[in-house]
Write an enzyme that holds these catalytic residues in place. Sequence first.
Site, PDB file in Angstrom:
ATOM      1  N   HIS A 194       3.674  -3.830  -3.585  1.00 16.26           N
ATOM      2  CA  HIS A 194       4.254  -2.598  -3.040  1.00 16.26           C
ATOM      3  C   HIS A 194       5.330  -2.038  -3.974  1.00 16.26           C
ATOM      4  O   HIS A 194       5.938  -2.756  -4.775  1.00 16.26           O
ATOM      5  CB  HIS A 194       4.846  -2.858  -1.657  1.00 16.26           C
ATOM      6  CG  HIS A 194       5.996  -3.828  -1.659  1.00 16.26           C
ATOM      7  ND1 HIS A 194       7.265  -3.481  -2.054  1.00 16.26           N
ATOM      8  CD2 HIS A 194       6.050  -5.141  -1.324  1.00 16.26           C
ATOM      9  CE1 HIS A 194       8.074  -4.519  -1.951  1.00 16.26           C
ATOM     10  NE2 HIS A 194       7.363  -5.545  -1.514  1.00 16.26           N
TER      11      HIS A 194
ATOM     12  N   GLU B 218       4.059 -11.026   3.798  1.00 13.50           N
ATOM     13  CA  GLU B 218       4.922 -11.770   2.886  1.00 13.50           C
ATOM     14  C   GLU B 218       5.387 -13.063   3.562  1.00 13.50           C
ATOM     15  O   GLU B 218       5.346 -13.190   4.794  1.00 13.50           O
ATOM     16  CB  GLU B 218       6.131 -10.898   2.505  1.00 13.50           C
ATOM     17  CG  GLU B 218       7.156 -11.558   1.594  1.00 13.50           C
ATOM     18  CD  GLU B 218       6.602 -11.936   0.225  1.00 13.50           C
ATOM     19  OE1 GLU B 218       5.768 -12.872   0.191  1.00 13.50           O
ATOM     20  OE2 GLU B 218       7.030 -11.351  -0.794  1.00 13.50           O
TER      21      GLU B 218
END
Length: 210
Positions: free
Chosen positions: A10, A83
Amino acid sequence: MKITFYYVRHGRTEYNKAGIIQGQVDSPLCPESIHVLEDTREALRDVNITQCYTSPYRRAVDTARIVLGDRDIPLVPLDNLKEISFGDIDGKRHVEHGRELFIGHLTDNFRFIHGESASDVKARARKAFNRMIASANDGDNILIACHGSYYRYMLYELLGKNRLTMKFDPRYYGIPNGAVSIISYEDGTFNLLCYPLNAKELTEFLVNRY
């Protein structure tokens, strides 16, 4: 069956800028990260992306949308692409929790502060890739919008590398915001085709490869 995965981290977020630990907490992309992701989109313009999977967090979903641009491809969020959880220090400032971060990264285990271990993330990564492969067709190019620490543990699992060997090789250790790493899958075997590349490096790599 042969599949190529394009793994993009990202874009840089407001928490990244502020030095806030960002595992399973979320933060929007910062404005200056947009052009980096647009450059990544341009580098991938000639790649026939057929599917896209993302972490469910906004920073990953927004990254995928920018990188895909006007391609008519649905985004499929997978919880197993989240994550790593840093537990009690998620959402806290790095400078205030250096000891916990040092211990956790040294041991690849944040369970001591109610987070996840490398084993937890590796198991999730295996499930995520099994899910993507089961839904793929031969020759697919799959975009994955995901995270930095997840990338390392994912490679531990998929490549079957020795943890210590990989841990001290900086080429495996992390992936910059907006960078792309390419992983191939063929008949049960994964290979890392390139280490994380920025848009310029990726363009050169793809020209030479194809």
